[in-house]
Design an enzyme around this catalytic site. Structure first.
Site, PDB file in Angstrom:
ATOM      1  N   SER A 143       5.867  -1.885  -2.162  1.00 29.51           N
ATOM      2  CA  SER A 143       5.827  -2.857  -3.272  1.00 29.51           C
ATOM      3  C   SER A 143       4.796  -2.469  -4.334  1.00 29.51           C
ATOM      4  O   SER A 143       3.774  -3.136  -4.488  1.00 29.51           O
ATOM      5  CB  SER A 143       5.590  -4.286  -2.758  1.00 29.51           C
ATOM      6  OG  SER A 143       4.573  -4.372  -1.787  1.00 29.51           O
ATOM      7  N   GLY A 188       0.838  -1.201   0.000  1.00 29.40           N
ATOM      8  CA  GLY A 188       0.000   0.000   0.000  1.00 29.40           C
ATOM      9  C   GLY A 188       0.872   1.250   0.000  1.00 29.40           C
ATOM     10  O   GLY A 188       2.100   1.167   0.178  1.00 29.40           O
ATOM     11  N   LEU A 189       0.226   2.380  -0.169  1.00 32.92           N
ATOM     12  CA  LEU A 189       0.934   3.659  -0.210  1.00 32.92           C
ATOM     13  C   LEU A 189       1.643   3.945   1.116  1.00 32.92           C
ATOM     14  O   LEU A 189       1.264   3.405   2.163  1.00 32.92           O
ATOM     15  CB  LEU A 189      -0.067   4.800  -0.466  1.00 32.92           C
ATOM     16  CG  LEU A 189      -0.779   4.829  -1.820  1.00 32.92           C
ATOM     17  CD1 LEU A 189      -1.848   5.925  -1.806  1.00 32.92           C
ATOM     18  CD2 LEU A 189       0.208   5.053  -2.957  1.00 32.92           C
ATOM     19  N   SER A 190       2.618   4.813   1.063  1.00 28.54           N
ATOM     20  CA  SER A 190       3.248   5.303   2.286  1.00 28.54           C
ATOM     21  C   SER A 190       2.171   5.977   3.145  1.00 28.54           C
ATOM     22  O   SER A 190       1.380   6.766   2.640  1.00 28.54           O
ATOM     23  CB  SER A 190       4.350   6.304   1.931  1.00 28.54           C
ATOM     24  OG  SER A 190       4.920   6.829   3.101  1.00 28.54           O
ATOM     25  N   GLY A 191       2.134   5.618   4.405  1.00 28.95           N
ATOM     26  CA  GLY A 191       1.142   6.211   5.305  1.00 28.95           C
ATOM     27  C   GLY A 191      -0.204   5.520   5.304  1.00 28.95           C
ATOM     28  O   GLY A 191      -1.118   5.930   6.014  1.00 28.95           O
ATOM     29  N   ALA A 192      -0.336   4.462   4.510  1.00 28.41           N
ATOM     30  CA  ALA A 192      -1.630   3.762   4.449  1.00 28.41           C
ATOM     31  C   ALA A 192      -1.900   2.993   5.742  1.00 28.41           C
ATOM     32  O   ALA A 192      -3.060   2.789   6.122  1.00 28.41           O
ATOM     33  CB  ALA A 192      -1.675   2.821   3.250  1.00 28.41           C
ATOM     34  N   GLY A 193      -0.839   2.554   6.422  1.00 24.88           N
ATOM     35  CA  GLY A 193      -1.017   1.840   7.694  1.00 24.88           C
ATOM     36  C   GLY A 193      -0.348   0.480   7.756  1.00 24.88           C
ATOM     37  O   GLY A 193      -0.592  -0.295   8.679  1.00 24.88           O
ATOM     38  N   LYS A 194       0.521   0.181   6.816  1.00 26.59           N
ATOM     39  CA  LYS A 194       1.174  -1.133   6.766  1.00 26.59           C
ATOM     40  C   LYS A 194       1.950  -1.440   8.050  1.00 26.59           C
ATOM     41  O   LYS A 194       1.781  -2.504   8.646  1.00 26.59           O
ATOM     42  CB  LYS A 194       2.141  -1.217   5.562  1.00 26.59           C
ATOM     43  CG  LYS A 194       1.482  -0.972   4.217  1.00 26.59           C
ATOM     44  CD  LYS A 194       2.480  -1.033   3.092  1.00 26.59           C
ATOM     45  CE  LYS A 194       3.555   0.046   3.120  1.00 26.59           C
ATOM     46  NZ  LYS A 194       3.029   1.430   3.017  1.00 26.59           N
TER      47      LYS A 194
END
Ligand code: ADP
Length: 176
Positions: free
Chosen positions: A86, A12-18
């Protein structure tokens, strides 16, 4: 505790919560006695894939190396938790095919939400042109087409996202 290995791949995008979700998932699994390893993209880039940049070629190489380590651990019965932007679909598929026991979690929040959070201040810098090839700004993100699990972190509480992942692992028979 002996159990089946599996790679749990957060994209997921940066800051999405991964990182936030994967940390919590790791904590819960550890407290249940599972053998696990966490590969966080930001940390991996300071050792295993140090020196790689953000061109498509380097991003793919970054993911390929993380995938290689995930494969080794997974086949030895470890639960591997990977948290990495990714952005490219093909390389995620390549890793999936190699690892076998692989679950893809799409950590999904709209770009505007990620940018508003700006956890690390990187979006601001990307918008200012100080960082080039920033995913979502001037570099692509290809969302998964068929992720096993999707967490909508703009609509869900953290606990809900975490539960989705744990329930998914159970349902797919990776937890006792
Ligand atoms: P990433 O690892 O994808 O770059 P982070 O986990 O570092 O993202 O940051 C995500 C931010 O979003 C954190 O500040 C977190 O508190 C917040 N957030 C809000 N709701 C959620 C949720 N449901 N799941 C995960 N993070 C959430």
């Amino acid at each position: 505790m002996e159990h089946k290995g599996v790679t749990v791949w957060f994209t997921g995008l940066s800051g999405a919560g991964k990182t936030t979700i994967s940390k919590q998932v790791a904590e819960e699994l550890r407290s249940l006695g599972y053998k696990l390893e966490v590969l966080d993209g930001d940390i991996v880039r300071t050792n295993l894939t140090k020196g790689l940049g953000f061109s498509k070629e380097d991003r793919d190489e970054n993911i390929r190396r993380i995938g290689f380590v995930s494969h080794l651990l997974t086949r030895n019965g470890v639960i591997v938790i990977v948290s990495a932007i990714s952005p490219y679909r093909n390389i995620r598929q390549e890793v999936r095919d190699r690892v076998g026991n692989f679950i893809e979690i799409y950590v999904n929040a709209p770009l505007a939400v990620c940018e508003e959070r700006d956890v690390k201040g990187l979006y601001k810098r990307a918008r200012a042109g100080e960082i080039k090839q920033f995913t979502g700004i001037d570099d692509p993100y290809e969302p998964p087409l068929n992720p096993e699990i999707e967490c909508r972190t703009d609509k869900e509480e953290l606990a809900e996202s975490v539960k989705k992942v744990l329930d998914g692992l159970k349902k797919l028979d990776y937890l006792a």
